[in-house]
Design a protein around this motif. Sequence first.
Motif, short mmCIF file in Angstrom:
data_model
loop_
_atom_site.label_atom_id
_atom_site.label_comp_id
_atom_site.label_asym_id
_atom_site.label_seq_id
_atom_site.Cartn_x
_atom_site.Cartn_y
_atom_site.Cartn_z
N VAL A 74 -34.02 78.02 31.57
CA VAL A 74 -35.18 78.03 30.67
C VAL A 74 -34.97 77.04 29.53
N ALA A 75 -33.78 77.03 28.95
CA ALA A 75 -33.49 76.10 27.85
C ALA A 75 -33.57 74.66 28.32
N ASP A 76 -33.05 74.37 29.51
CA ASP A 76 -33.11 73.02 30.06
C ASP A 76 -34.56 72.59 30.29
N THR A 77 -35.36 73.49 30.84
CA THR A 77 -36.77 73.19 31.08
C THR A 77 -37.49 72.93 29.76
N ALA A 78 -37.23 73.76 28.76
CA ALA A 78 -37.86 73.59 27.45
C ALA A 78 -37.45 72.26 26.83
N ASP A 79 -36.19 71.90 26.95
CA ASP A 79 -35.72 70.61 26.41
C ASP A 79 -36.40 69.44 27.11
N THR A 80 -36.54 69.52 28.43
CA THR A 80 -37.19 68.45 29.18
C THR A 80 -38.65 68.31 28.76
N LEU A 81 -39.35 69.44 28.64
CA LEU A 81 -40.75 69.39 28.21
C LEU A 81 -40.88 68.86 26.79
N ALA A 82 -39.99 69.24 25.91
CA ALA A 82 -40.02 68.75 24.53
C ALA A 82 -39.79 67.25 24.49
N ASP A 83 -38.84 66.76 25.31
CA ASP A 83 -38.59 65.32 25.37
C ASP A 83 -39.82 64.56 25.87
N ARG A 84 -40.49 65.11 26.88
CA ARG A 84 -41.72 64.46 27.39
C ARG A 84 -42.80 64.43 26.33
N LEU A 85 -42.95 65.51 25.61
CA LEU A 85 -43.96 65.57 24.55
C LEU A 85 -43.65 64.57 23.44
N ARG A 86 -42.38 64.54 23.02
CA ARG A 86 -41.98 63.57 21.98
C ARG A 86 -42.25 62.14 22.42
N ALA A 87 -41.97 61.84 23.68
CA ALA A 87 -42.21 60.49 24.20
C ALA A 87 -43.70 60.14 24.15
N ARG A 88 -44.55 61.09 24.49
CA ARG A 88 -46.00 60.84 24.44
C ARG A 88 -46.47 60.65 23.00
N LEU A 89 -45.91 61.41 22.09
CA LEU A 89 -46.34 61.33 20.69
C LEU A 89 -45.89 60.04 20.01
N THR A 90 -44.77 59.49 20.47
CA THR A 90 -44.25 58.28 19.83
C THR A 90 -44.80 57.00 20.44
N VAL A 91 -45.49 57.08 21.57
CA VAL A 91 -46.05 55.90 22.23
C VAL A 91 -47.07 55.22 21.31
N GLY A 92 -47.90 56.01 20.67
CA GLY A 92 -48.94 55.44 19.81
C GLY A 92 -48.50 55.26 18.36
N ALA A 93 -47.27 55.62 18.04
CA ALA A 93 -46.83 55.56 16.64
C ALA A 93 -46.46 54.17 16.21
#
Length: 90
Positions: A71-90
Motif C-alpha cells: 500500500v505504501a509503495d502504491t501510494a508513493d508511486t501515485l504521489a510521484d505521478r501526481l507531482r510530475a503532472r503538477l510540475t509540468v506546467g510550473a
Amino acid sequence: MPVLLVDGADALAVHDATVKALELARSGAGPVLIDAVLPGPTAWPARDPLVVCEQRLRATGTVDDGFFAEVADTADTLADRLRARLTVGA
C-alpha cells in the motif's frame, strides 16, 4: 427511525454499521441513520482513521506487513505521478 452510533474514526466500524443498515433496509425495516461521530480536533492525532484501520486490520490478522508495504509503495508511486503532472506546467 433507528440510529446506529459509530466511531467515525474507525473505518471498519463504519463499514460494519453500513452493512447492518443495508440489511435492515433490505429486510423492509425502513431507513437507518448512521451517526459516525468523529473525535475533536485535539484528539485527531490519536484517532487518525487510517491508523485506527491499520491497527484493527493487524489485530484481526487480516493483513500483514507485506500488505502495508505494498500500500505504501502504491501510494508513493501515485504521489510521484501526481507531482510530475503538477510540475509540468510550473
